[in-house]
Design an enzyme around this catalytic site. Structure first.
Site, short mmCIF file in Angstrom:
data_model
loop_
_atom_site.label_atom_id
_atom_site.label_comp_id
_atom_site.label_asym_id
_atom_site.label_seq_id
_atom_site.Cartn_x
_atom_site.Cartn_y
_atom_site.Cartn_z
N ARG A 1 -13.86 -0.02 1.50
CA ARG A 1 -13.98 -1.13 0.53
C ARG A 1 -13.96 -2.49 1.21
O ARG A 1 -13.15 -2.74 2.09
CB ARG A 1 -12.82 -1.03 -0.46
CG ARG A 1 -12.74 -2.17 -1.43
CD ARG A 1 -11.86 -1.86 -2.59
NE ARG A 1 -10.45 -1.95 -2.27
CZ ARG A 1 -9.48 -1.82 -3.17
NH1 ARG A 1 -9.78 -1.53 -4.42
NH2 ARG A 1 -8.24 -1.92 -2.81
N ARG B 1 0.73 3.02 -0.54
CA ARG B 1 0.39 2.57 -1.90
C ARG B 1 0.18 3.75 -2.84
O ARG B 1 0.56 3.68 -4.01
CB ARG B 1 -0.88 1.69 -1.86
CG ARG B 1 -0.59 0.32 -1.25
CD ARG B 1 -1.86 -0.42 -0.89
NE ARG B 1 -2.73 -0.66 -2.02
CZ ARG B 1 -4.05 -0.75 -1.94
NH1 ARG B 1 -4.66 -0.60 -0.77
NH2 ARG B 1 -4.75 -0.96 -3.01
P1 AMP Z 1 -4.06 -4.28 -6.44
O1 AMP Z 1 -5.01 -5.38 -6.11
O2 AMP Z 1 -3.92 -4.07 -7.93
O3 AMP Z 1 -4.37 -3.01 -5.69
O4 AMP Z 1 -2.62 -4.78 -5.95
C1 AMP Z 1 -2.38 -5.06 -4.59
C2 AMP Z 1 -0.89 -5.22 -4.35
O5 AMP Z 1 -0.39 -6.30 -5.16
C3 AMP Z 1 -0.02 -4.03 -4.73
O6 AMP Z 1 0.01 -3.05 -3.68
C4 AMP Z 1 1.33 -4.70 -4.93
O7 AMP Z 1 1.94 -5.04 -3.69
C5 AMP Z 1 0.93 -6.01 -5.60
N1 AMP Z 1 0.88 -5.85 -7.08
C6 AMP Z 1 -0.22 -5.94 -7.87
N2 AMP Z 1 0.10 -5.76 -9.16
C7 AMP Z 1 1.44 -5.56 -9.20
C8 AMP Z 1 2.38 -5.32 -10.23
N3 AMP Z 1 2.01 -5.21 -11.52
N4 AMP Z 1 3.69 -5.17 -9.87
C9 AMP Z 1 4.09 -5.28 -8.59
N5 AMP Z 1 3.26 -5.49 -7.56
C10 AMP Z 1 1.94 -5.64 -7.85
#
Ligand code: AMP
Length: 218
Positions: free
Chosen positions: A126, A169
């Site tokens: 990605r 993750r």
């Molecule tokens: P994403 O872009 O949704 O894959 O999010 C990337 C990273 O942002 C995650 O691995 C978390 O570290 C943080 N993150 C995003 N959304 C949340 C959430 N609702 N709660 C806590 N951490 C978040």
């Protein structure tokens, strides 16, 4: 109308949420995008969240829930897609509580399902736009190499898409986020969608399923 997009990292939540929000005229709130933008500009929020994101763990609830509450308070739109939020039961309950105070509730939860092997494959390939966060992959390449179709921004690989962080993750997803599937299923709000097809066909499936449940006009 409040819709939550749920799914593992790499399931296509961000791509589908952005596409559907655009097609149906809904606001799109993506916590991951908000955090990455904050890191990019180097503000206080960015400084606070960076250390969690690079490790692939969740940002503490007080920061994340606080951010969402601020957004909800100033948002004129009442047709919203939440993408990447809530990510655990505490966040889900905080969101339910905040909406309830305004006599509102989550209407539907779109759960995008993709096999674990495919998730890892997708994340390792990605690329995203540094400017507007649009994701690209082998099946959705940019028209011009290394340049975003939407805004012309430069593409980069997220540091948390490195294999070791991806594994972390996914672990965090299965232990902290996956329980939300049952939480929303029990409330009769879960809409399960196969996310393994092409972007357009997954989006069409989501739109027709929302239409069948009469959340949108068909
Ligand atoms: P994403 O872009 O949704 O894959 O999010 C990337 C990273 O942002 C995650 O691995 C978390 O570290 C943080 N993150 C995003 N959304 C949340 C959430 N609702 N709660 C806590 N951490 C978040």
């Amino acid at each position: 109308m409040y819709i939550v997009f749920l799914g593992a990292p790499g399931a296509g939540k961000g791509t589908q949420a952005a596409k559907i929000a655009n097609e149906l005229g809904l606001a799109h709130i993506a916590t991951g995008d908000l955090f990455r933008q904050a890191i990019e500009v180097g503000n206080d929020l960015g400084k606070k969240v960076k250390k969690y994101m690079v490790k692939g763990v969740l940002v503490p609830d007080e920061i994340t829930v606080g951010l969402i509450m601020e957004r909800l308070a100033v948002l004129a739109q009442t047709r919203v897609i939440f993408d990447g939020f809530p990510r655990n039961l505490e966040q889900a309950k905080a969101l339910d509580g905040a909406l309830k105070k305004q006599n509102k509730a989550i209407d539907q939860v779109v759960y995008i399902k993709v096999a674990e092997d495919e998730l890892v494959q997708r994340l390792s390939k990605r690329w995203i736009c540094r400017n507007c966060q649009t994701p690209y992959g082998p099946h959705t390449p940019p028209r011009v190499s290394n340049q975003c179709d939407r805004c012309g921004g430069r593409l980069y690989q997220r540091p948390d898409d490195q294999p070791e962080t991806v594994r972390k993750r996914l672990k965090v997803y299965f232990s902290e986020t996956a329980p939300l599937i049952e939480y929303y299923r029990q409330q009769g709000k879960l809409l399960e969608v196969d996310g393994s097809g092409r972007v357009d066909s997954v989006a069409n499936n989501i739109i027709s399923a929302l239409g069948e449940r009469q959340f949108i006009a068909q």
